[in-house]
Design a protein around this motif. Structure first.
Motif, PDB file in Angstrom:
ATOM      1  N   ASP A   1     127.104  58.393  46.749  1.00 56.32           N
ATOM      2  CA  ASP A   1     128.481  58.133  46.312  1.00 56.32           C
ATOM      3  C   ASP A   1     129.440  58.988  47.146  1.00 56.32           C
ATOM      4  O   ASP A   1     129.187  60.165  47.401  1.00 56.32           O
ATOM      5  CB  ASP A   1     128.630  58.464  44.817  1.00 56.32           C
ATOM      6  CG  ASP A   1     129.888  57.877  44.228  1.00 56.32           C
ATOM      7  OD1 ASP A   1     129.779  56.960  43.390  1.00 56.32           O
ATOM      8  OD2 ASP A   1     130.999  58.332  44.606  1.00 56.32           O
TER       9      ASP A   1
ATOM     10  N   HIS B   1     124.504  53.869  38.895  1.00 61.17           N
ATOM     11  CA  HIS B   1     124.744  55.260  39.292  1.00 61.17           C
ATOM     12  C   HIS B   1     123.498  56.078  38.938  1.00 61.17           C
ATOM     13  O   HIS B   1     123.037  56.037  37.797  1.00 61.17           O
ATOM     14  CB  HIS B   1     125.907  55.857  38.496  1.00 61.17           C
ATOM     15  CG  HIS B   1     127.255  55.297  38.785  1.00 61.17           C
ATOM     16  ND1 HIS B   1     128.143  55.907  39.622  1.00 61.17           N
ATOM     17  CD2 HIS B   1     127.885  54.183  38.321  1.00 61.17           C
ATOM     18  CE1 HIS B   1     129.275  55.210  39.664  1.00 61.17           C
ATOM     19  NE2 HIS B   1     129.140  54.151  38.877  1.00 61.17           N
TER      20      HIS B   1
ATOM     21  N   HIS C   1     126.346  48.047  40.395  1.00 60.63           N
ATOM     22  CA  HIS C   1     125.741  49.262  40.954  1.00 60.63           C
ATOM     23  C   HIS C   1     125.263  50.167  39.842  1.00 60.63           C
ATOM     24  O   HIS C   1     125.944  50.349  38.837  1.00 60.63           O
ATOM     25  CB  HIS C   1     126.707  49.996  41.883  1.00 60.63           C
ATOM     26  CG  HIS C   1     128.067  50.237  41.310  1.00 60.63           C
ATOM     27  ND1 HIS C   1     129.032  49.256  41.233  1.00 60.63           N
ATOM     28  CD2 HIS C   1     128.623  51.346  40.775  1.00 60.63           C
ATOM     29  CE1 HIS C   1     130.124  49.752  40.678  1.00 60.63           C
ATOM     30  NE2 HIS C   1     129.891  51.023  40.380  1.00 60.63           N
TER      31      HIS C   1
ATOM     32  N   LEU D   1     124.283  55.499  44.463  1.00 58.72           N
ATOM     33  CA  LEU D   1     124.556  54.164  43.937  1.00 58.72           C
ATOM     34  C   LEU D   1     123.471  53.215  44.424  1.00 58.72           C
ATOM     35  O   LEU D   1     123.175  53.179  45.626  1.00 58.72           O
ATOM     36  CB  LEU D   1     125.927  53.674  44.433  1.00 58.72           C
ATOM     37  CG  LEU D   1     127.113  54.591  44.105  1.00 58.72           C
ATOM     38  CD1 LEU D   1     128.384  54.063  44.763  1.00 58.72           C
ATOM     39  CD2 LEU D   1     127.303  54.725  42.600  1.00 58.72           C
TER      40      LEU D   1
ATOM     41  N   HIS E   1     124.221  62.134  43.470  1.00 62.77           N
ATOM     42  CA  HIS E   1     124.926  60.963  42.925  1.00 62.77           C
ATOM     43  C   HIS E   1     124.742  59.821  43.922  1.00 62.77           C
ATOM     44  O   HIS E   1     125.339  59.817  45.010  1.00 62.77           O
ATOM     45  CB  HIS E   1     126.410  61.277  42.724  1.00 62.77           C
ATOM     46  CG  HIS E   1     127.161  60.185  42.012  1.00 62.77           C
ATOM     47  ND1 HIS E   1     128.476  60.308  41.638  1.00 62.77           N
ATOM     48  CD2 HIS E   1     126.774  58.941  41.591  1.00 62.77           C
ATOM     49  CE1 HIS E   1     128.874  59.199  41.036  1.00 62.77           C
ATOM     50  NE2 HIS E   1     127.857  58.341  41.002  1.00 62.77           N
TER      51      HIS E   1
END
Ligand code: AMP
Length: 116
Positions: A32, A104, A102, A42, A40
């Motif tokens: 991300d 996360h 998406h 996606l 993080h």
């Protein structure tokens, strides 16, 4: 590419750069750009699906593959054992800003529950 104006379709097509951490024929995962946790990532289907509301039975396999990829990525990122969150926002109230499905993957710190 499926939707010419879709940011994540453009990333999937290699038209916009991303820090890719996983790819197979149906799924792409990248970091991300504004991370909310030390890890993080996606995870997206390469085929355009706008939101959870648009998932149909025939999409079930592709959607399931997002979670299979998440399991591989969590190991890769060394967050599988300590734990992480896999979450999808749907539409405005949940804060969805990119209308290409998406997942996360958030990890590397303690995560509050419930989320804000
Ligand atoms: P959501 O708010 O659930 O739609 O999540 C969209 C996510 O995409 C946000 O966390 C953004 O930081 C992220 N994002 C937006 N543009 C990019 C980009 N070019 N590369 C990577 N992540 C992005």
């Amino acid at each position: 590419m499926n939707e010419p104006d879709c940011l994540f379709c453009k990333i999937s097509a290699g038209e916009i750069p991303a820090d890719i951490v996983y790819e197979d024929d149906k799924v792409l995962a990248f970091r991300d750009i504004a991370p909310k946790a030390p890890t993080h990532i996606l995870v997206i289907p390469k085929r355009h699906i706008a939101t959870i509301n648009n998932i149909r039975e025939e999409d079930a396999h592709d959607v399931g593959l997002l979670f299979a990829a998440a399991a591989v990525i969590a190991k890769q990122e060394d967050i599988a054992d300590e734990g992480y969150r896999a979450v999808m926002n749907c539409n405005e109230a949940a804060g969805q800003t990119v209308f290409h499905l998406h997942l996360h993957i958030l990890g590397g710190r303690s995560l509050d529950w419930p989320p804000g």
